[in-house]
Design a protein around this motif. Structure first.
Motif, PDB file in Angstrom:
ATOM      1  N   LEU A  11      36.844  47.876  63.622  1.00 47.05           N
ATOM      2  CA  LEU A  11      36.853  46.434  63.343  1.00 47.05           C
ATOM      3  C   LEU A  11      37.119  46.231  61.861  1.00 47.05           C
ATOM      4  N   LYS A  12      38.167  45.478  61.547  1.00 48.52           N
ATOM      5  CA  LYS A  12      38.436  45.150  60.134  1.00 48.52           C
ATOM      6  C   LYS A  12      37.936  43.739  59.852  1.00 48.52           C
ATOM      7  N   LEU A  13      36.997  43.665  58.911  1.00 45.98           N
ATOM      8  CA  LEU A  13      36.473  42.357  58.494  1.00 45.98           C
ATOM      9  C   LEU A  13      36.927  42.098  57.067  1.00 45.98           C
ATOM     10  N   SER A  14      37.598  40.977  56.843  1.00 53.73           N
ATOM     11  CA  SER A  14      37.983  40.692  55.460  1.00 53.73           C
ATOM     12  C   SER A  14      36.749  40.191  54.710  1.00 53.73           C
ATOM     13  N   GLY A  15      36.801  40.305  53.400  1.00 53.06           N
ATOM     14  CA  GLY A  15      35.699  39.789  52.584  1.00 53.06           C
ATOM     15  C   GLY A  15      35.517  38.297  52.832  1.00 53.06           C
ATOM     16  N   GLU A  16      36.660  37.613  52.987  1.00 50.30           N
ATOM     17  CA  GLU A  16      36.637  36.162  53.246  1.00 50.30           C
ATOM     18  C   GLU A  16      35.781  35.817  54.469  1.00 50.30           C
ATOM     19  N   GLY A  54      37.014  43.106  50.472  1.00 55.43           N
ATOM     20  CA  GLY A  54      36.249  42.734  49.271  1.00 55.43           C
ATOM     21  C   GLY A  54      36.775  41.487  48.590  1.00 55.43           C
ATOM     22  N   GLY A  55      37.706  40.810  49.261  1.00 60.75           N
ATOM     23  CA  GLY A  55      38.360  39.646  48.654  1.00 60.75           C
ATOM     24  C   GLY A  55      37.412  38.507  48.311  1.00 60.75           C
ATOM     25  N   ASN A  56      36.228  38.493  48.902  1.00 57.14           N
ATOM     26  CA  ASN A  56      35.227  37.461  48.580  1.00 57.14           C
ATOM     27  C   ASN A  56      34.558  37.748  47.237  1.00 57.14           C
ATOM     28  N   PHE A  58      36.171  40.380  44.639  1.00 61.32           N
ATOM     29  CA  PHE A  58      37.125  40.745  43.585  1.00 61.32           C
ATOM     30  C   PHE A  58      38.416  41.297  44.162  1.00 61.32           C
ATOM     31  N   ARG A  59      39.521  40.899  43.566  1.00 61.04           N
ATOM     32  CA  ARG A  59      40.828  41.465  43.941  1.00 61.04           C
ATOM     33  C   ARG A  59      41.541  41.955  42.690  1.00 61.04           C
ATOM     34  N   GLY A  60      42.018  43.195  42.753  1.00 58.43           N
ATOM     35  CA  GLY A  60      42.708  43.778  41.600  1.00 58.43           C
ATOM     36  C   GLY A  60      43.935  42.996  41.177  1.00 58.43           C
ATOM     37  N   VAL A  61      44.670  42.437  42.136  1.00 58.19           N
ATOM     38  CA  VAL A  61      45.912  41.719  41.770  1.00 58.19           C
ATOM     39  C   VAL A  61      45.622  40.533  40.874  1.00 58.19           C
ATOM     40  N   GLY A  73      41.206  46.941  37.871  1.00 56.34           N
ATOM     41  CA  GLY A  73      40.898  45.811  38.757  1.00 56.34           C
ATOM     42  C   GLY A  73      40.732  46.260  40.197  1.00 56.34           C
ATOM     43  N   ASP A  74      41.596  47.173  40.622  1.00 55.26           N
ATOM     44  CA  ASP A  74      41.504  47.666  42.000  1.00 55.26           C
ATOM     45  C   ASP A  74      40.209  48.445  42.226  1.00 55.26           C
ATOM     46  N   TYR A  75      39.808  49.246  41.246  1.00 60.91           N
ATOM     47  CA  TYR A  75      38.523  49.954  41.411  1.00 60.91           C
ATOM     48  C   TYR A  75      37.377  48.950  41.477  1.00 60.91           C
ATOM     49  N   GLY A 134      37.716  51.034  50.879  1.00 62.03           N
ATOM     50  CA  GLY A 134      39.104  51.069  51.363  1.00 62.03           C
ATOM     51  C   GLY A 134      39.596  52.497  51.503  1.00 62.03           C
ATOM     52  N   THR A 135      40.782  52.769  50.936  1.00 65.13           N
ATOM     53  CA  THR A 135      41.335  54.123  50.994  1.00 65.13           C
ATOM     54  C   THR A 135      40.812  54.981  49.841  1.00 65.13           C
ATOM     55  N   GLY A 136      40.163  54.326  48.881  1.00 65.05           N
ATOM     56  CA  GLY A 136      39.701  55.048  47.686  1.00 65.05           C
ATOM     57  C   GLY A 136      40.766  55.112  46.599  1.00 65.05           C
ATOM     58  N   ASN A 137      41.909  54.477  46.848  1.00 65.81           N
ATOM     59  CA  ASN A 137      43.016  54.511  45.879  1.00 65.81           C
ATOM     60  C   ASN A 137      43.429  53.113  45.470  1.00 65.81           C
ATOM     61  N   PRO A 138      43.739  52.933  44.165  1.00 59.56           N
ATOM     62  CA  PRO A 138      44.274  51.645  43.746  1.00 59.56           C
ATOM     63  C   PRO A 138      45.647  51.411  44.380  1.00 59.56           C
ATOM     64  N   THR A 141      45.138  48.497  50.145  1.00 63.84           N
ATOM     65  CA  THR A 141      44.262  47.415  50.604  1.00 63.84           C
ATOM     66  C   THR A 141      43.282  47.973  51.627  1.00 63.84           C
ATOM     67  N   THR A 142      42.305  47.153  51.966  1.00 62.52           N
ATOM     68  CA  THR A 142      41.368  47.594  52.997  1.00 62.52           C
ATOM     69  C   THR A 142      42.020  47.534  54.385  1.00 62.52           C
ATOM     70  N   ASP A 143      43.128  46.793  54.525  1.00 55.79           N
ATOM     71  CA  ASP A 143      43.869  46.857  55.800  1.00 55.79           C
ATOM     72  C   ASP A 143      44.427  48.272  55.992  1.00 55.79           C
TER      73      ASP A 143
HETATM   74  N1  UDP Z   1      41.314  47.940  47.031  1.00 60.28           N
HETATM   75  C1  UDP Z   1      42.026  49.028  46.544  1.00 60.28           C
HETATM   76  N2  UDP Z   1      42.311  50.071  47.388  1.00 60.28           N
HETATM   77  C2  UDP Z   1      41.949  50.088  48.684  1.00 60.28           C
HETATM   78  C3  UDP Z   1      41.249  48.970  49.191  1.00 60.28           C
HETATM   79  C4  UDP Z   1      40.950  47.912  48.347  1.00 60.28           C
HETATM   80  O1  UDP Z   1      42.377  49.056  45.372  1.00 60.28           O
HETATM   81  O2  UDP Z   1      42.240  51.077  49.395  1.00 60.28           O
HETATM   82  C5  UDP Z   1      40.924  46.846  46.092  1.00 60.28           C
HETATM   83  C6  UDP Z   1      42.046  45.869  45.797  1.00 60.28           C
HETATM   84  O3  UDP Z   1      41.894  45.429  44.458  1.00 60.28           O
HETATM   85  C7  UDP Z   1      41.740  44.734  46.744  1.00 60.28           C
HETATM   86  C8  UDP Z   1      40.217  44.706  46.750  1.00 60.28           C
HETATM   87  O4  UDP Z   1      39.853  46.091  46.672  1.00 60.28           O
HETATM   88  O5  UDP Z   1      42.275  43.492  46.309  1.00 60.28           O
HETATM   89  C9  UDP Z   1      39.598  44.081  47.973  1.00 60.28           C
HETATM   90  O6  UDP Z   1      40.193  44.581  49.154  1.00 60.28           O
HETATM   91  P1  UDP Z   1      41.123  43.663  50.099  1.00 60.28           P
HETATM   92  O7  UDP Z   1      41.966  42.746  49.258  1.00 60.28           O
HETATM   93  O8  UDP Z   1      41.825  44.548  51.047  1.00 60.28           O
HETATM   94  O9  UDP Z   1      39.989  42.825  50.842  1.00 60.28           O
HETATM   95  P2  UDP Z   1      40.105  41.688  51.955  1.00 60.28           P
HETATM   96  O10 UDP Z   1      41.386  40.911  51.715  1.00 60.28           O
HETATM   97  O11 UDP Z   1      40.138  42.371  53.278  1.00 60.28           O
HETATM   98  O12 UDP Z   1      38.857  40.884  51.782  1.00 60.28           O
END
Ligand code: UDP
Length: 238
Positions: A11-16, A54-56, A58-61, A73-75, A134-138, A141-143
């Motif tokens: 199950l993939k749950l977005s932060g949102e 984790g979008g709720n 922080f987002r690296g972008v 930012g990604d970390y 997520g994948t552990g890499n910048p 995404t968590t998708d």
């Molecule tokens: N992220 C990353 N590598 C990953 C998964 C997540 O760097 O493998 C970082 C990235 O900055 C991303 C943030 O963690 O914006 C939150 O994850 P994501 O945007 O996928 O969350 P969601 O949109 O599902 O809430």
């Protein structure tokens, strides 16, 4: 009683999804409701892994957009997913079901570090797996993390809970003529550039023959209904 369509799911749950009506952070009421649905599915005998976004938090972008360092930012974004995972794990635990957080980034004081073998052991011990980091890499995404973990632990399907009940021809919140697809192939999602998951995640699911089921995370009972093959959703397969 309806037959279970899937035995082991991711199950993939977005932060949102965890933020409810708030503009930021975690709404415990929403987390508890989602945990109840996970527990209901668990009690039907389904093995469940959950990847939390984790979008709720922080987002690296967004750091990069303001001229900051994308990698840092990604970390930071990955750390946000750990907070969400801890909240989901403790809500599931409180309902009397054992759950464990497995993080792609080692934070041993808080949770276990993910290994595929460790995850399989926890599944055998009937625990719900909550994957963080997520994948552990910048630059991922968590998708993509969800598609990766689904492949690693051999899931029958990846269920993506979103704001709406499937994949539409356009954003149904902006375009009233948008139509929901019942079925699509992974390739169609890529060639039509449909905004379901990022292309890397869809390609990974396609290459590993993992169906992706998109449903509404806000509709009560939708998760279990999809598992029973009767919920409103879009199935991406083939
Ligand atoms: N992220 C990353 N590598 C990953 C998964 C997540 O760097 O493998 C970082 C990235 O900055 C991303 C943030 O963690 O914006 C939150 O994850 P994501 O945007 O996928 O969350 P969601 O949109 O599902 O809430």
């Amino acid at each position: 009683m309806s037959e279970l369509k899937y035995r082991r799911v991711l199950l993939k749950l977005s932060g949102e999804a965890l933020m409810g009506d708030r503009g930021f952070g975690i709404d415990p009421k929403v987390v508890n409701r989602i945990a109840e649905e996970i527990v209901e599915a668990y009690r039907l005998g389904i093995q469940i892994g959950v990847v939390v976004g984790g979008g709720n938090i922080f987002r690296g972008v967004s750091v990069a957009a303001q001229g900051g360092d994308r990698t840092t930012g990604d970390y930071m974004g990955m750390l946000g997913t750990v907070m969400n995972a801890l909240a989901v794990r403790s809500a599931i635990d409180r309902l009397g079901v054992p759950a464990v957080v497995l993080s792609a980034i080692g934070i041993p004081a808080l949770c276990e570090t993910f290994t595929q073998r460790g995850a399989m052991e926890h599944l055998k011990a009937n625990k719900v797996l909550v994957f963080a980091g997520g994948t552990g890499n910048p630059f991922f995404t968590t998708d993509s993390g969800a598609a990766l973990r689904a492949a690693e632990i051999g899931c029958d399907a990846l269920l993506k809970g979103t704001q709406v009940d499937g994949v539409y021809t356009a954003d149904p919140k902006k375009d009233p003529t948008a139509k929901r697809y019942d079925r699509l192939s992974h390739q169609e999602v890529l060639s039509k550039n449909l905004q379901v998951m990022d292309a890397a995640a869809i390609a990974l699911a396609r290459d590993n023959k993992i169906p992706v089921v998109v449903f509404s995370v806000h509709e009560n009972g939708a998760f279990v209904n999809v598992l029973l093959g009767k919920g409103v959703c879009t199935v991406i397969e083939g």
